[in-house]
Write a protein that holds these residues in place. Sequence first.
Motif, short mmCIF file in Angstrom:
data_model
loop_
_atom_site.label_atom_id
_atom_site.label_comp_id
_atom_site.label_asym_id
_atom_site.label_seq_id
_atom_site.Cartn_x
_atom_site.Cartn_y
_atom_site.Cartn_z
N GLU A 1 0.78 -1.08 -0.10
CA GLU A 1 -0.14 -0.11 -0.03
C GLU A 1 0.76 1.06 -0.06
O GLU A 1 0.44 2.18 -0.76
N ILE A 2 1.90 1.30 0.67
CA ILE A 2 2.73 2.38 0.76
C ILE A 2 3.57 2.74 -0.73
O ILE A 2 3.57 3.80 -1.27
N LEU A 3 3.80 1.55 -1.30
CA LEU A 3 4.31 1.63 -2.69
C LEU A 3 3.33 1.86 -3.84
O LEU A 3 3.47 2.13 -4.96
N HIS A 4 2.02 1.57 -3.17
CA HIS A 4 0.99 1.63 -4.17
C HIS A 4 1.05 0.93 -5.56
O HIS A 4 0.98 1.35 -6.51
N LEU A 5 1.41 -0.36 -5.15
CA LEU A 5 1.58 -1.33 -6.43
C LEU A 5 0.35 -1.56 -7.38
O LEU A 5 -0.79 -1.10 -6.84
N PRO A 6 0.64 -2.14 -8.65
CA PRO A 6 -0.55 -2.19 -9.32
C PRO A 6 -1.78 -3.11 -8.80
O PRO A 6 -2.89 -2.88 -8.81
N GLY A 7 -1.27 -4.07 -7.85
CA GLY A 7 -2.24 -4.90 -7.09
C GLY A 7 -3.28 -4.23 -6.25
O GLY A 7 -4.45 -4.44 -5.78
N VAL A 8 -2.51 -3.35 -5.46
CA VAL A 8 -3.21 -2.42 -4.40
C VAL A 8 -4.33 -1.64 -5.14
O VAL A 8 -5.51 -1.53 -4.88
N ARG A 9 -3.95 -0.89 -6.48
CA ARG A 9 -5.03 -0.13 -7.14
C ARG A 9 -5.88 -1.01 -7.54
O ARG A 9 -6.94 -0.47 -7.75
N ALA A 10 -5.74 -2.48 -8.20
CA ALA A 10 -6.74 -3.22 -8.46
C ALA A 10 -7.76 -3.49 -7.56
O ALA A 10 -8.91 -3.43 -7.50
N GLU A 11 -7.13 -3.68 -6.28
CA GLU A 11 -8.04 -3.92 -5.20
C GLU A 11 -9.00 -3.01 -4.97
O GLU A 11 -10.11 -3.11 -4.43
N GLU A 12 -8.44 -1.55 -4.87
CA GLU A 12 -9.07 -0.33 -4.44
C GLU A 12 -10.25 -0.40 -5.61
O GLU A 12 -11.44 -0.14 -5.09
N ARG A 13 -9.83 -0.65 -6.64
CA ARG A 13 -11.10 -0.58 -7.77
C ARG A 13 -12.45 -1.59 -7.55
O ARG A 13 -13.42 -1.26 -7.77
N ARG A 14 -11.93 -2.73 -6.94
CA ARG A 14 -12.97 -3.78 -6.65
C ARG A 14 -13.70 -3.39 -5.68
O ARG A 14 -14.95 -3.50 -5.62
N HIS A 15 -13.14 -2.68 -4.60
CA HIS A 15 -13.89 -2.35 -3.37
C HIS A 15 -14.93 -1.26 -3.67
O HIS A 15 -15.76 -1.25 -3.26
N ARG A 16 -14.28 -0.14 -4.49
CA ARG A 16 -15.01 0.89 -4.86
C ARG A 16 -16.13 0.48 -5.76
O ARG A 16 -17.37 0.81 -5.56
N LEU A 17 -16.07 -0.53 -6.66
CA LEU A 17 -17.41 -1.07 -7.54
C LEU A 17 -18.12 -1.80 -6.65
O LEU A 17 -19.55 -1.74 -6.73
N ALA A 18 -17.83 -2.63 -5.66
CA ALA A 18 -18.83 -3.21 -4.79
C ALA A 18 -19.53 -2.28 -4.08
O ALA A 18 -20.70 -2.46 -3.59
N ALA A 19 -18.86 -1.13 -3.26
CA ALA A 19 -19.55 -0.19 -2.67
C ALA A 19 -20.65 0.67 -3.47
O ALA A 19 -21.73 0.95 -3.07
N GLU A 20 -20.19 0.86 -4.92
CA GLU A 20 -21.37 1.49 -5.67
C GLU A 20 -22.41 0.52 -5.91
O GLU A 20 -23.48 1.20 -6.25
N LYS A 21 -22.22 -0.50 -6.12
CA LYS A 21 -23.13 -1.40 -6.25
C LYS A 21 -24.33 -1.24 -5.19
O LYS A 21 -25.52 -1.47 -5.37
N VAL A 22 -23.85 -1.23 -3.88
CA VAL A 22 -24.70 -1.21 -2.79
C VAL A 22 -25.38 0.13 -2.67
O VAL A 22 -26.71 0.50 -2.35
N ILE A 23 -24.68 1.17 -3.15
CA ILE A 23 -25.18 2.56 -3.43
C ILE A 23 -26.39 2.57 -4.20
O ILE A 23 -27.57 3.11 -4.10
N ASP A 24 -26.18 1.76 -5.20
CA ASP A 24 -27.26 1.81 -6.43
C ASP A 24 -28.31 1.05 -5.84
O ASP A 24 -29.55 1.31 -6.08
N PHE A 25 -28.13 -0.14 -5.27
CA PHE A 25 -29.09 -1.08 -4.79
C PHE A 25 -30.07 -0.40 -3.64
O PHE A 25 -31.33 -0.60 -3.77
N LEU A 26 -29.40 0.48 -3.00
CA LEU A 26 -30.43 1.10 -1.79
C LEU A 26 -30.62 2.78 -2.25
O LEU A 26 -31.06 3.26 -1.33
N ASP A 27 -30.56 3.20 -3.59
CA ASP A 27 -30.73 4.30 -4.10
C ASP A 27 -30.23 5.76 -3.18
O ASP A 27 -30.80 6.40 -2.85
N LEU A 28 -28.87 5.27 -2.76
CA LEU A 28 -28.04 6.43 -1.95
C LEU A 28 -27.39 7.20 -2.96
O LEU A 28 -26.57 7.97 -2.33
#
Length: 259
Positions: free
Chosen positions: A114-141
């Motif tokens: 995470e300190i080095l902000h490696l590609p794997g970290v960036r890909a993981e952050e995108r996955r988490h953001r996508l999962a959170a956005e799906k919940v936002i859409d599901f609950l009309d938030l």
Amino acid sequence: MSLLELEDVTISFGGLTAVEGASFAVNPGEVFALVGPNGAGKSTIFNLVSRYCTPSGGDIRFDGKSILGCAPHDIPRLGIARTFQNIELFEHATVLQNLLIGRHTHRRSNAISEILHLPGVRAEERRHRLAAEKVIDFLDLQPYRESLILGLPYGVRKVVELGRALAQEPRLLLLDEPASGLSAEETDDVAFWIEDIRKVMGITVLMVEHDMGLVSSVSDRVLALADGKTLVIGTPQEVQTDPAVIEAYIGLGDNGADE
């Protein structure tokens, strides 16, 4: 096989027995409700399953394995998420940030990557953001995505707390009085979401609720408690017409919090 099983569970606090010999099983894909007057032991059962307290007798099994050796922080990793009677959100963070906190059990990166902000970290952050956005859409938030919790109405905060639990992608969702403090229209929305949580997301639900209208509309089975003891388990109709349940509610006019 049942997803969650309580077998002869008992717990006391200061000589007062809060739950005595509770035994029930929640099946995969089911909405199972706990009802009863204030002090019946409903929230104590939630705290036992969440491992905030330990029974003096009996066993609690999730997916066939005892969880009594688990610490509270182990429970989300097993696939169990919960909401609370009293909303527990980070008030000075946004809705999106609170939902991303619910993704912590799925993080696989380490401090160095995470300190080095490696590609794997960036890909993981995108996955988490996508999962959170799906919940936002599901609950009309969507209108509240970047809003601080501190400035949101109570009803919206309740929805965000539900969203944070869903962001964990649980197999079992514990809903502690999801309709408490909500308007009739907001309660109807909760009923709609519970149905979709079960049918669309495939999540099993264990719910504590005082609103019998909501219980009747979404629950497959209901367990009625009084003074820490089981009165009856059955369909919402069977429970509401059971003489022991009717007697337990006589003279009880408030819908305050459990223990």
